[in-house]
Design a protein around this motif. Structure first.
Motif, PDB file in Angstrom:
ATOM      1  N   GLY A  54       0.828  -1.210   0.000  1.00 18.94           N
ATOM      2  CA  GLY A  54       0.000   0.000   0.000  1.00 18.94           C
ATOM      3  C   GLY A  54       0.858   1.255   0.000  1.00 18.94           C
ATOM      4  N   LEU A  55       1.903   1.254   0.847  1.00 20.30           N
ATOM      5  CA  LEU A  55       2.795   2.427   0.904  1.00 20.30           C
ATOM      6  C   LEU A  55       3.462   2.664  -0.452  1.00 20.30           C
ATOM      7  N   ILE A  56       3.932   1.567  -1.071  1.00 18.52           N
ATOM      8  CA  ILE A  56       4.583   1.701  -2.389  1.00 18.52           C
ATOM      9  C   ILE A  56       3.561   2.202  -3.419  1.00 18.52           C
ATOM     10  N   SER A  57       2.351   1.645  -3.383  1.00 16.88           N
ATOM     11  CA  SER A  57       1.314   2.046  -4.348  1.00 16.88           C
ATOM     12  C   SER A  57       0.983   3.533  -4.224  1.00 16.88           C
TER      13      SER A  57
ATOM     14  N   LEU B  50       3.922   5.683  -5.434  1.00 12.84           N
ATOM     15  CA  LEU B  50       4.066   5.669  -6.898  1.00 12.84           C
ATOM     16  C   LEU B  50       2.922   6.408  -7.587  1.00 12.84           C
ATOM     17  N   CYS B  51       1.700   6.256  -7.055  1.00 14.78           N
ATOM     18  CA  CYS B  51       0.570   6.987  -7.664  1.00 14.78           C
ATOM     19  C   CYS B  51       0.801   8.491  -7.540  1.00 14.78           C
TER      20      CYS B  51
ATOM     21  N   THR C 166      12.924  -3.351 -21.698  1.00  9.28           N
ATOM     22  CA  THR C 166      12.628  -3.813 -20.326  1.00  9.28           C
ATOM     23  C   THR C 166      11.649  -2.860 -19.638  1.00  9.28           C
ATOM     24  N   ALA C 167      11.907  -1.542 -19.794  1.00  5.15           N
ATOM     25  CA  ALA C 167      11.029  -0.557 -19.143  1.00  5.15           C
ATOM     26  C   ALA C 167       9.609  -0.648 -19.703  1.00  5.15           C
ATOM     27  N   PHE C 168       9.483  -0.820 -21.029  1.00  7.97           N
ATOM     28  CA  PHE C 168       8.153  -0.916 -21.635  1.00  7.97           C
ATOM     29  C   PHE C 168       7.477  -2.244 -21.292  1.00  7.97           C
ATOM     30  N   LEU C 169       8.286  -3.287 -21.135  1.00  8.36           N
ATOM     31  CA  LEU C 169       7.719  -4.607 -20.855  1.00  8.36           C
ATOM     32  C   LEU C 169       7.216  -4.698 -19.413  1.00  8.36           C
ATOM     33  N   LEU C 170       7.981  -4.093 -18.477  1.00  3.88           N
ATOM     34  CA  LEU C 170       7.665  -4.308 -17.066  1.00  3.88           C
ATOM     35  C   LEU C 170       7.271  -3.056 -16.287  1.00  3.88           C
ATOM     36  N   GLY C 171       7.737  -1.887 -16.750  1.00  2.00           N
ATOM     37  CA  GLY C 171       7.612  -0.673 -15.939  1.00  2.00           C
ATOM     38  C   GLY C 171       6.202  -0.312 -15.532  1.00  2.00           C
ATOM     39  N   GLU C 172       5.230  -0.530 -16.402  1.00  2.00           N
ATOM     40  CA  GLU C 172       3.853  -0.128 -16.071  1.00  2.00           C
ATOM     41  C   GLU C 172       2.969  -1.331 -15.780  1.00  2.00           C
ATOM     42  N   THR C 173       3.590  -2.500 -15.649  1.00  2.56           N
ATOM     43  CA  THR C 173       2.770  -3.707 -15.484  1.00  2.56           C
ATOM     44  C   THR C 173       1.901  -3.614 -14.231  1.00  2.56           C
ATOM     45  N   LEU C 174       0.606  -3.679 -14.438  1.00  4.04           N
ATOM     46  CA  LEU C 174      -0.371  -3.691 -13.340  1.00  4.04           C
ATOM     47  C   LEU C 174      -0.124  -2.605 -12.300  1.00  4.04           C
ATOM     48  N   ILE C 175       0.214  -1.391 -12.750  1.00  2.17           N
ATOM     49  CA  ILE C 175       0.273  -0.289 -11.779  1.00  2.17           C
ATOM     50  C   ILE C 175      -1.134  -0.110 -11.196  1.00  2.17           C
ATOM     51  N   PRO C 176      -1.273   0.507 -10.015  1.00  6.08           N
ATOM     52  CA  PRO C 176      -2.567   0.486  -9.322  1.00  6.08           C
ATOM     53  C   PRO C 176      -3.795   0.835 -10.172  1.00  6.08           C
ATOM     54  N   PRO C 177      -3.770   1.859 -11.058  1.00 14.14           N
ATOM     55  CA  PRO C 177      -5.002   2.130 -11.815  1.00 14.14           C
ATOM     56  C   PRO C 177      -5.402   0.974 -12.736  1.00 14.14           C
ATOM     57  N   TYR C 178      -4.427   0.270 -13.305  1.00  8.16           N
ATOM     58  CA  TYR C 178      -4.761  -0.866 -14.173  1.00  8.16           C
ATOM     59  C   TYR C 178      -5.334  -2.006 -13.338  1.00  8.16           C
TER      60      TYR C 178
ATOM     61  N   LEU D 132      -4.436  11.233 -15.081  1.00 13.83           N
ATOM     62  CA  LEU D 132      -4.352  11.810 -13.733  1.00 13.83           C
ATOM     63  C   LEU D 132      -5.506  11.338 -12.844  1.00 13.83           C
ATOM     64  N   ASP D 133      -6.736  11.319 -13.368  1.00 13.62           N
ATOM     65  CA  ASP D 133      -7.873  10.932 -12.509  1.00 13.62           C
ATOM     66  C   ASP D 133      -7.723   9.481 -12.033  1.00 13.62           C
ATOM     67  N   SER D 134      -7.234   8.614 -12.931  1.00 10.52           N
ATOM     68  CA  SER D 134      -7.067   7.209 -12.552  1.00 10.52           C
ATOM     69  C   SER D 134      -6.022   7.070 -11.446  1.00 10.52           C
ATOM     70  N   LEU D 135      -4.960   7.860 -11.540  1.00 13.66           N
ATOM     71  CA  LEU D 135      -3.896   7.771 -10.530  1.00 13.66           C
ATOM     72  C   LEU D 135      -4.355   8.312  -9.182  1.00 13.66           C
ATOM     73  N   LEU D 136      -5.111   9.411  -9.205  1.00 13.18           N
ATOM     74  CA  LEU D 136      -5.609   9.976  -7.936  1.00 13.18           C
ATOM     75  C   LEU D 136      -6.534   8.979  -7.250  1.00 13.18           C
ATOM     76  N   ASN D 137      -7.436   8.368  -8.040  1.00 11.30           N
ATOM     77  CA  ASN D 137      -8.376   7.408  -7.454  1.00 11.30           C
ATOM     78  C   ASN D 137      -7.643   6.171  -6.932  1.00 11.30           C
ATOM     79  N   ALA D 138      -6.700   5.653  -7.731  1.00 12.82           N
ATOM     80  CA  ALA D 138      -5.994   4.433  -7.317  1.00 12.82           C
ATOM     81  C   ALA D 138      -5.178   4.688  -6.042  1.00 12.82           C
ATOM     82  N   GLY D 139      -4.533   5.858  -5.970  1.00 15.80           N
ATOM     83  CA  GLY D 139      -3.741   6.184  -4.779  1.00 15.80           C
ATOM     84  C   GLY D 139      -4.638   6.290  -3.548  1.00 15.80           C
TER      85      GLY D 139
END
Lengths: 53, 461
Positions: free
Chosen positions: B121-124, B127-128, B233-245, B325-332
């Motif tokens: 949760g703290l990391i999420s 990052l958000c 590598t960054a495109f393959l893994l960097g955004e994988t399942l970040i909180p909004p997804y 931005l809205d997705s990140l605010l909500n996910a955070g």
């Protein structure tokens, strides 16, 4: 080859536009359903909104 | 006259957006705020996912990359499509199948234990807030370009409007407005490409293909293999399942909608990258060669569009920013409530909803303040990717696929992954040639194995 590259780009643009139209249709359906629910169930205050989106 | 037209178009856009957000209605329960009642259909899951990942990086920056290095970035972008398809096939349905799960932290908590949930949760939340600061900066740049407002007030306007509808409507409002914003840019930017190809490209298909070939050769010649590996590598893994997804995977109506939404979003990303890069390639014969990459799209639109079209497309760019931005605010906010507050105290539903709303505002304020410190849009995004993948992915993926994963392994992996990523990104950035995400991922995996082994010894397994 030149024509193929150009054709792929044009087809991609048309696909993207088609995706936009598809999502727009779903959006209109979702917000109209919200209105219908609000009209028919005006005070169903604490019911789940599961069917709304 | 042009200013009046621009202001009129922006005002009309804000009015329509407000109408759409109001139709989404205020969330009445925490499950509405966090998961939109788990009732999202396929088109909205797909549209919202695509609207979230098409931020300034996948629009403004990709056009710039097409301008400088042709279709090189399409090859790199394919890694992103593969990532989405793999998430759809392997992770999203498993995530959606978990009961009473609101966040990634929740999923990690169910698979490991409560301590792991709090760390995730703290990391999420961190990052958000970081991603949101990058989006706030991008929104500030675009509004600054439209009205010439000072950067700080542009940031406040973008973050303020977005925070307003996200605070009241939660995920439902975020998804509905994402769909509207997706519709806006998915139609208007490809139309811009067709407009340029039909009316402004001297030499037709042959000239376009020659420009593409030249730019792509320049791109491959000026990019080293190690840079390409790092970017893939960054495109393959960097955004994988970040909180909004993850929230959208969890909010889908069924597991198959969750799977298909990610797969369609993956296929759409290929289409989108082709369109963005083609705009950049077409711009080579219109925009001067020395133009800064981040300015190519804006300068192209200025050069080829009438005044109204220019304002309309600037509005599209605001949409691109706000939908992320809205997705990140909500996910955070959801991660804060569900993973950091709820594990320590039993909350009535209404209190949880209010905490979620307050957290949305606090994260929005942090993002607006942090926007000033963001070095550039792409650098800011890459920093977030570098930390997210090693911090969360090993623990999450192994946890979703193992029958009895061990909590010490997850804690060590998340802690070591975060620390090593921060160390190589900020403290010793030039110690190694490879991008920080690679050693950090390696360290996180080793830490996971170590923790698994140590806990096995401790429990006598």
């Amino acid at each position: 080859m030149e024509v193929i590259t150009f054709a792929i780009v044009v087809i991609a643009a048309l696909f993207a536009i088609g995706s936009g139209v598809w999502v727009a249709t779903a959006l209109v359906r979702a917000i109209s359903r919200n209105r219908t629910t609000q009209t028919t169930l005006p005070q169903a205050s604490d019911k789940s909104n599961h069917a709304d989106i | 006259m042009d200013t009046f037209l621009s202001v009129g178009i922006v005002a009309a856009y804000v009015a329509v957006l407000t109408f759409v957000a109001l139709r989404a209605r205020a969330a009445r329960r925490f499950s509405d705020f966090s998961l939109a009642g788990r009732a999202l259909p396929l088109a909205l899951v797909f549209g919202s996912l695509a609207a979230t990942y098409v931020g300034p990086g996948f629009s403004i920056a990709f056009v710039g990359k097409g301008f400088k290095s042709g279709f090189l970035f399409l090859a790199i972008g394919l890694a992103y499509a593969v990532q989405n398809i793999l998430v759809g096939l392997l992770l999203a349905p498993r995530l959606r199948a978990l009961k009473n799960c609101h966040t990634l932290g929740d999923a990690i908590g169910q698979k490991y234990d409560r301590k792991c949930q709090v760390v995730a949760g703290l990391i999420s939340v961190g990052l958000c807030a970081g991603f949101a600061a990058v989006m706030a900066r991008a929104g500030g740049v675009v509004l600054n370009d439209i009205f010439g407002l000072p950067s700080w007030s542009s940031v406040i306007v973008v973050v303020g409007v977005t925070a307003l509808y996200t605070t009241f409507g939660g995920l439902r409002a975020s998804v509905i407005t994402d769909a509207f914003q997706f519709t806006t840019f998915a139609i208007l930017l490809p139309l811009t490409l067709l407009w340029v190809l039909i009316f402004h490209l001297d030499g037709g298909a042959a000239a376009f293909a020659r420009q593409a070939e030249t730019a792509t050769s320049v791109g491959f010649d000026s990019t080293s293999l190690i840079e390409i590996v790092g970017l893939v590598t960054a495109f393959l893994l960097g955004e994988t399942l970040i909180p909004p997804y993850a929230n959208r995977a969890l909010a889908s109506r069924t597991t198959s909608i969750s799977r298909n939404g990610f797969m369609l979003a993956g296929f759409f990303s290929v289409i989108w990258f082709i369109v963005m890069i083609a705009i950049g390639v077409a711009a080579r014969s219109i925009v001067p060669g020395g133009t800064d990459e981040d300015r190519v799209l804006l300068n192209l639109i200025k050069a080829v569009m009438p005044a109204g079209g220019y304002a309309l497309l600037l509005v599209v760019l605001v949409s691109v920013v706000m939908s992320s931005l809205d997705s990140l605010l909500n996910a955070g906010a959801v991660a804060f409530t569900q993973d950091i507050v709820k594990p320590f105290t039993k909350l009535p539903d209404e209190t949880a909803l209010n905490i979620g709303r307050c957290a949305t505002i606090v994260i929005a304020v942090i993002a607006a303040a942090g926007a000033v410190a963001v070095p550039s849009i792409i650098t800011g995004l890459l920093i977030c990717y570098t930390i997210w993948a090693p911090a969360i992915l090993p623990a999450l993926i192994i946890g979703l696929w193992s029958k009895r994963p061990r909590p010490l392994a997850a804690i060590l992996s998340m802690g070591v992954g975060t620390l090593v990523a921060i160390m190589f990104q900020f403290v010793f950035p030039s110690v190694i040639d490879v991008p920080a995400i690679i050693p950090a991922l390696g360290a996180a995996l080793m830490a996971y194995l170590l923790g698994h082994w140590l806990e096995g010894i401790k429990s006598g397994a």
